[in-house]
Design an enzyme around this catalytic site. Structure first.
Site, PDB file in Angstrom:
ATOM      1  N   SER A  63      38.605  39.515  46.358  1.00  0.00           N
ATOM      2  CA  SER A  63      38.127  40.430  45.320  1.00  0.00           C
ATOM      3  C   SER A  63      38.065  41.875  45.823  1.00  0.00           C
ATOM      4  O   SER A  63      38.337  42.813  45.067  1.00  0.00           O
ATOM      5  CB  SER A  63      36.758  39.973  44.818  1.00  0.00           C
ATOM      6  N   THR A  64      37.727  42.083  47.093  1.00  0.00           N
ATOM      7  CA  THR A  64      37.684  43.457  47.625  1.00  0.00           C
ATOM      8  C   THR A  64      39.092  44.052  47.630  1.00  0.00           C
ATOM      9  O   THR A  64      39.289  45.221  47.296  1.00  0.00           O
ATOM     10  CB  THR A  64      37.074  43.462  49.051  1.00  0.00           C
ATOM     11  N   ALA A 105      36.969  40.291  54.392  1.00  0.00           N
ATOM     12  CA  ALA A 105      36.541  39.255  55.340  1.00  0.00           C
ATOM     13  C   ALA A 105      35.378  38.481  54.727  1.00  0.00           C
ATOM     14  O   ALA A 105      34.672  38.991  53.858  1.00  0.00           O
ATOM     15  CB  ALA A 105      36.101  39.890  56.653  1.00  0.00           C
ATOM     16  N   ASP A 106      35.205  37.266  55.183  1.00  0.00           N
ATOM     17  CA  ASP A 106      34.022  36.492  54.772  1.00  0.00           C
ATOM     18  C   ASP A 106      32.837  36.830  55.671  1.00  0.00           C
ATOM     19  O   ASP A 106      31.692  36.821  55.233  1.00  0.00           O
ATOM     20  CB  ASP A 106      34.337  34.998  54.821  1.00  0.00           C
ATOM     21  N   LYS A 150      37.784  34.475  58.088  1.00  0.00           N
ATOM     22  CA  LYS A 150      38.498  34.717  56.841  1.00  0.00           C
ATOM     23  C   LYS A 150      39.016  33.384  56.306  1.00  0.00           C
ATOM     24  O   LYS A 150      38.955  32.379  56.971  1.00  0.00           O
ATOM     25  CB  LYS A 150      39.669  35.679  57.092  1.00  0.00           C
ATOM     26  N   GLY A 151      39.521  33.445  55.084  1.00  0.00           N
ATOM     27  CA  GLY A 151      40.113  32.235  54.513  1.00  0.00           C
ATOM     28  C   GLY A 151      39.309  31.653  53.376  1.00  0.00           C
ATOM     29  O   GLY A 151      39.649  30.596  52.849  1.00  0.00           O
ATOM     30  N   GLY A 152      38.245  32.369  52.978  1.00  0.00           N
ATOM     31  CA  GLY A 152      37.471  31.915  51.818  1.00  0.00           C
ATOM     32  C   GLY A 152      38.367  31.772  50.597  1.00  0.00           C
ATOM     33  O   GLY A 152      38.166  30.893  49.759  1.00  0.00           O
ATOM     34  N   GLU A 182      47.534  35.728  55.922  1.00  0.00           N
ATOM     35  CA  GLU A 182      46.733  36.874  56.364  1.00  0.00           C
ATOM     36  C   GLU A 182      46.871  37.061  57.878  1.00  0.00           C
ATOM     37  O   GLU A 182      47.002  38.176  58.364  1.00  0.00           O
ATOM     38  CB  GLU A 182      45.264  36.657  55.979  1.00  0.00           C
ATOM     39  N   LYS A 209      28.621  41.097  54.447  1.00  0.00           N
ATOM     40  CA  LYS A 209      29.588  40.394  55.316  1.00  0.00           C
ATOM     41  C   LYS A 209      29.337  40.638  56.810  1.00  0.00           C
ATOM     42  O   LYS A 209      29.941  39.976  57.647  1.00  0.00           O
ATOM     43  CB  LYS A 209      31.021  40.842  54.979  1.00  0.00           C
TER      44      LYS A 209
HETATM   45  C1  5RP Z   1      40.855  35.339  51.669  1.00  0.00           C
HETATM   46  C2  5RP Z   1      39.974  36.107  52.574  1.00  0.00           C
HETATM   47  C3  5RP Z   1      39.169  37.208  51.972  1.00  0.00           C
HETATM   48  O1  5RP Z   1      39.409  38.368  52.689  1.00  0.00           O
HETATM   49  C4  5RP Z   1      37.708  36.865  52.063  1.00  0.00           C
HETATM   50  O2  5RP Z   1      37.504  35.609  51.447  1.00  0.00           O
HETATM   51  C5  5RP Z   1      36.855  37.943  51.388  1.00  0.00           C
HETATM   52  O3  5RP Z   1      36.975  37.860  50.010  1.00  0.00           O
HETATM   53  P1  5RP Z   1      36.225  38.844  49.019  1.00  0.00           P
HETATM   54  O4  5RP Z   1      36.835  40.202  49.208  1.00  0.00           O
HETATM   55  O5  5RP Z   1      36.514  38.252  47.659  1.00  0.00           O
HETATM   56  O6  5RP Z   1      34.765  38.833  49.338  1.00  0.00           O
HETATM   57  O7  5RP Z   1      39.908  35.880  53.741  1.00  0.00           O
HETATM   58  O8  5RP Z   1      41.517  34.295  52.326  1.00  0.00           O
END
Ligand code: 5RP
Length: 225
Positions: A33-34, A86-87, A97-99, A106, A124
């Site tokens: 989303s970011t 990043a998560d 990462k990887g959420g 990536e 985060k």
């Molecule tokens: C996706 C990721 C994203 O960077 C991580 O999940 C952060 O997501 P968001 O910007 O929605 O908080 O690693 O695989």
């Protein structure tokens, strides 16, 4: 002072990242989303890039929506900057990462870039990685085998239901691993047969973190730490 919500903070970090985009060069773009806010900001800016290397279908769709040219990593010989969320991120700019399930692409695109700019809201930033589960991408046929190995390493893996990655693999979200030495753990997990990639970004941490707080965006450079 008006309350700033998480999306506002993500938007601010994304906006600040425009300063790092090299005009008339290729740009690597992550997922989440970011990053969506970043793509929107890029499209509204007058910055011209040669093209963007994407990391997921979701990012490709956003690029297409805003008319930003997408290029394959194979066509790109020089990638000055990669921008992604990043998560979790720590003071060494190591990340989980990887959420969003795009960790493999990536990691590939981040490794190709001269500079990794991480954009995140303050939630985060952690003193220790591991509050969120660690995503591990595995081939479908090896998910039980890998899960057993991860349990032996102290983890509690859980299959991410209904999730197939862009590469056709599945994801195990793993809690309770000891991530005190992220680099060691990143390599150790990747040594398990059947693991395609894991979401620890310690071998390739970010170079810059743009961390959005209610008081403004803080710029943390890896070299200053
Ligand atoms: C996706 C990721 C994203 O960077 C991580 O999940 C952060 O997501 P968001 O910007 O929605 O908080 O690693 O695989």
């Amino acid at each position: 002072m008006a309350k700033v919500n998480q999306d506002d903070l993500k938007r601010q970090a994304a906006q600040k990242a425009l300063q790092y985009v090299h005009e008339n060069e290729y740009l690597g773009i992550g997922t989440g989303s970011t990053v969506q806010f970043f793509i929107e900001a890029l499209a509204k800016s007058d910055i011209q890039i040669k093209g963007a290397v994407t990391t997921s279908r979701a990012t490709s769709e956003a690029l297409a929506h805003y008319g930003i040219t997408e290029v394959s990593l194979n066509e790109v010989h020089h990638l000055p900057v990669y921008i992604d969320g990043a998560d979790e991120v720590n003071h060494l700019l190591q990340m989980i990462k990887g959420g969003g399930g795009a960790l493999l692409n990536e990691k590939i695109v981040a490794s190709a870039a001269d500079m990794f700019v991480c954009i995140a809201d303050e939630s985060k930033y952690v003193s220790r990685l591991g509050h969120v589960p660690l995503p591990v991408e595995v081939t479908e046929n090896a998910r039980s085998l890998v899960a057993r190995q991860l349990v032996k390493m102290g983890g509690e893996p859980e299959l991410r239901l209904g999730c197939k990655t862009d590469h056709g693999n599945v994801i195990l979200d793993v809690r309770h691993l000891n991530l005190n030495e992220p680099l060691k753990m990143e390599h150790q997990i990747n040594e398990i047969a059947g693991v395609v990639e894991n979401g620890l970004f310690a071998a390739r941490p970010a170079d810059v973190l743009l961390l959005a707080r209610a008081s403004g965006v803080v710029e943390v450079l890896k070299a200053q730490i």
